[in-house]
Motif scaffolding. Structure first.
Motif, PDB file in Angstrom:
ATOM      1  N   UNK A 163       0.839  -1.187   0.000  1.00 12.39           N
ATOM      2  CA  UNK A 163       0.000   0.000   0.000  1.00 12.39           C
ATOM      3  C   UNK A 163       0.875   1.239   0.000  1.00 12.39           C
ATOM      4  N   UNK A 164       0.551   2.230  -0.866  1.00 18.74           N
ATOM      5  CA  UNK A 164       1.327   3.446  -0.927  1.00 18.74           C
ATOM      6  C   UNK A 164       1.003   4.366   0.240  1.00 18.74           C
ATOM      7  N   UNK A 165       1.866   5.352   0.438  1.00 22.56           N
ATOM      8  CA  UNK A 165       1.678   6.336   1.495  1.00 22.56           C
ATOM      9  C   UNK A 165       1.018   7.570   0.895  1.00 22.56           C
ATOM     10  N   UNK A 166      -0.126   7.956   1.420  1.00 18.79           N
ATOM     11  CA  UNK A 166      -0.840   9.140   0.932  1.00 18.79           C
ATOM     12  C   UNK A 166      -0.135  10.390   1.443  1.00 18.79           C
ATOM     13  N   UNK A 167       0.178  11.309   0.519  1.00 19.29           N
ATOM     14  CA  UNK A 167       0.933  12.522   0.839  1.00 19.29           C
ATOM     15  C   UNK A 167       0.188  13.723   0.287  1.00 19.29           C
ATOM     16  N   UNK A 168       0.177  14.806   1.063  1.00 18.63           N
ATOM     17  CA  UNK A 168      -0.432  16.052   0.612  1.00 18.63           C
ATOM     18  C   UNK A 168       0.475  17.223   0.973  1.00 18.63           C
ATOM     19  N   UNK A 169       0.212  18.372   0.356  1.00 19.09           N
ATOM     20  CA  UNK A 169       0.958  19.581   0.666  1.00 19.09           C
ATOM     21  C   UNK A 169       0.331  20.273   1.873  1.00 19.09           C
ATOM     22  N   UNK A 170       1.151  20.603   2.846  1.00 18.28           N
ATOM     23  CA  UNK A 170       0.657  21.237   4.060  1.00 18.28           C
ATOM     24  C   UNK A 170       0.355  22.712   3.825  1.00 18.28           C
ATOM     25  N   UNK A 171      -0.554  23.236   4.636  1.00 17.98           N
ATOM     26  CA  UNK A 171      -0.876  24.656   4.620  1.00 17.98           C
ATOM     27  C   UNK A 171      -0.690  25.248   6.000  1.00 17.98           C
ATOM     28  N   UNK A 172      -1.090  26.492   6.154  1.00 15.94           N
ATOM     29  CA  UNK A 172      -0.928  27.172   7.437  1.00 15.94           C
ATOM     30  C   UNK A 172      -1.659  26.452   8.559  1.00 15.94           C
ATOM     31  N   UNK A 173      -2.776  25.820   8.247  1.00 14.84           N
ATOM     32  CA  UNK A 173      -3.530  25.099   9.278  1.00 14.84           C
ATOM     33  C   UNK A 173      -2.751  23.911   9.837  1.00 14.84           C
ATOM     34  N   UNK A 174      -1.719  23.473   9.124  1.00 16.88           N
ATOM     35  CA  UNK A 174      -0.916  22.326   9.565  1.00 16.88           C
ATOM     36  C   UNK A 174       0.321  22.746  10.354  1.00 16.88           C
ATOM     37  N   UNK A 175       0.479  24.037  10.596  1.00 17.94           N
ATOM     38  CA  UNK A 175       1.708  24.522  11.227  1.00 17.94           C
ATOM     39  C   UNK A 175       1.991  23.826  12.555  1.00 17.94           C
ATOM     40  N   UNK A 176       1.022  23.767  13.431  1.00 17.34           N
ATOM     41  CA  UNK A 176       1.264  23.174  14.747  1.00 17.34           C
ATOM     42  C   UNK A 176       1.624  21.696  14.629  1.00 17.34           C
ATOM     43  N   UNK A 177       0.998  21.006  13.696  1.00 16.04           N
ATOM     44  CA  UNK A 177       1.308  19.592  13.468  1.00 16.04           C
ATOM     45  C   UNK A 177       2.754  19.429  13.030  1.00 16.04           C
ATOM     46  N   UNK A 178       3.179  20.236  12.084  1.00 17.08           N
ATOM     47  CA  UNK A 178       4.544  20.130  11.558  1.00 17.08           C
ATOM     48  C   UNK A 178       5.567  20.456  12.646  1.00 17.08           C
ATOM     49  N   UNK A 179       5.321  21.512  13.415  1.00 15.81           N
ATOM     50  CA  UNK A 179       6.248  21.879  14.489  1.00 15.81           C
ATOM     51  C   UNK A 179       6.359  20.740  15.501  1.00 15.81           C
ATOM     52  N   UNK A 180       5.235  20.151  15.854  1.00 18.73           N
ATOM     53  CA  UNK A 180       5.254  19.050  16.823  1.00 18.73           C
ATOM     54  C   UNK A 180       6.013  17.853  16.278  1.00 18.73           C
ATOM     55  N   UNK A 181       5.785  17.500  15.019  1.00 15.03           N
ATOM     56  CA  UNK A 181       6.495  16.370  14.423  1.00 15.03           C
ATOM     57  C   UNK A 181       8.004  16.611  14.427  1.00 15.03           C
ATOM     58  N   UNK A 182       8.429  17.798  14.030  1.00 10.91           N
ATOM     59  CA  UNK A 182       9.859  18.095  13.984  1.00 10.91           C
ATOM     60  C   UNK A 182      10.459  18.109  15.384  1.00 10.91           C
ATOM     61  N   UNK A 183       9.737  18.682  16.335  1.00 10.34           N
ATOM     62  CA  UNK A 183      10.240  18.728  17.701  1.00 10.34           C
ATOM     63  C   UNK A 183      10.425  17.322  18.260  1.00 10.34           C
ATOM     64  N   UNK A 184       9.438  16.461  18.054  1.00  5.65           N
ATOM     65  CA  UNK A 184       9.536  15.096  18.564  1.00  5.65           C
ATOM     66  C   UNK A 184      10.631  14.307  17.848  1.00  5.65           C
ATOM     67  N   UNK A 185      10.714  14.471  16.540  1.00  2.59           N
ATOM     68  CA  UNK A 185      11.660  13.679  15.757  1.00  2.59           C
ATOM     69  C   UNK A 185      13.109  14.089  16.017  1.00  2.59           C
ATOM     70  N   UNK A 186      13.354  15.380  16.271  1.00  3.50           N
ATOM     71  CA  UNK A 186      14.726  15.875  16.378  1.00  3.50           C
ATOM     72  C   UNK A 186      15.144  16.223  17.797  1.00  3.50           C
ATOM     73  N   UNK A 187      14.284  16.029  18.766  1.00  3.76           N
ATOM     74  CA  UNK A 187      14.591  16.450  20.131  1.00  3.76           C
ATOM     75  C   UNK A 187      15.886  15.821  20.657  1.00  3.76           C
ATOM     76  N   UNK A 188      16.133  14.548  20.300  1.00  6.91           N
ATOM     77  CA  UNK A 188      17.338  13.860  20.760  1.00  6.91           C
ATOM     78  C   UNK A 188      18.365  13.678  19.651  1.00  6.91           C
ATOM     79  N   UNK A 189      18.164  14.354  18.537  1.00 12.55           N
ATOM     80  CA  UNK A 189      19.127  14.287  17.434  1.00 12.55           C
ATOM     81  C   UNK A 189      20.463  14.888  17.874  1.00 12.55           C
ATOM     82  N   UNK A 190      21.583  14.334  17.416  1.00 14.41           N
ATOM     83  CA  UNK A 190      22.886  14.859  17.852  1.00 14.41           C
ATOM     84  C   UNK A 190      23.064  16.354  17.627  1.00 14.41           C
ATOM     85  N   UNK A 191      22.582  16.866  16.502  1.00 12.02           N
ATOM     86  CA  UNK A 191      22.746  18.293  16.238  1.00 12.02           C
ATOM     87  C   UNK A 191      21.868  19.118  17.164  1.00 12.02           C
ATOM     88  N   UNK A 192      20.646  18.685  17.404  1.00 15.15           N
ATOM     89  CA  UNK A 192      19.770  19.411  18.329  1.00 15.15           C
ATOM     90  C   UNK A 192      20.351  19.408  19.736  1.00 15.15           C
TER      91      UNK A 192
END
Length: 208
Positions: free
Chosen positions: A1-30
């Protein structure tokens, strides 16, 4: 099954910030930018929000339909360095980022200058600024699907792609997708290594 992908808009801002924060919180550069655990908990989301706002304004953010992963892309014209590079040698772009995110933390400014300094110039390309997958969904191929979604277009248009890998695990993923180390690795002062990586477009129907 393929992964459904869409282009984010301003309404998705909080979602994107949360995803990046969770994904990179323990990243070596962060962890290098924000070495204190408690401080990173409050300051790191601000940096992810700043990045998200830049790309929502001037680039493209892709998200999976289920909201479990996102990718931030910028289109870089020929004969330019990466986003913000026009200010890499003055006090505008990186210094403004530092003032907005964490004024007393020089590493916020330094990471912006250093990555801009190694960003290849001369050819137009697609720049993968960041990609984040929810911790509980990593290893399912979501990141690969998000990247390949854009690389397929790059191949059709004959457009190269570029990124900086921030850890050895992600570097291996990018190598599988056709990226190769370009120039020398970037060793952050008293910190981890980053790998600038470039991908030439592949002929239509080429092997992945």
């Amino acid at each position: 099954m393929g992964v459904a992908i869409r282009t984010a808009g301003e309404d998705d801002r909080d979602l994107v910030v949360r995803l990046l924060d969770e994904a990179f919180h323990e990243d070596p550069v962060s962890r290098w930018v924000f070495p204190g655990t408690e401080h990173r908990r409050t300051a790191h989301p601000k940096l992810m929000a700043a990045f998200t706002d830049i790309v929502l304004d001037d680039g493209r953010v892709d998200v999976t339909e289920d909201g479990s992963a996102c990718a931030l892309w910028m289109s870089v014209p020929a004969a330019e360095h990466g986003p913000g590079a026009e200010h890499a040698d003055d006090d505008e772009g990186p210094a403004r980022l530092r003032a907005e995110v964490d004024p007393d933390n020089e590493r916020v400014e330094l990471i912006a200058r250093l990555t801009a300094g190694v960003h290849p110039a001369g050819r137009a390309h697609a720049y993968l600024w960041m990609i984040g997958v929810a911790p509980g969904r990593q290893g399912e191929g979501l990141g690969t699907a998000l990247i390949q979604h854009v690389l397929d277009r790059c191949d059709r248009e004959g457009l190269p792609a570029y990124l900086e890998a921030s850890n050895a695990r992600s570097r291996k993923l990018y190598e599988r997708l056709g990226y190769e180390l370009v120039g020398e690795p970037l060793d952050l002062p008293d910190g981890p290594r980053m790998w600038p990586m470039w991908r030439e477009p592949r002929p239509s129907g080429g092997q992945r």
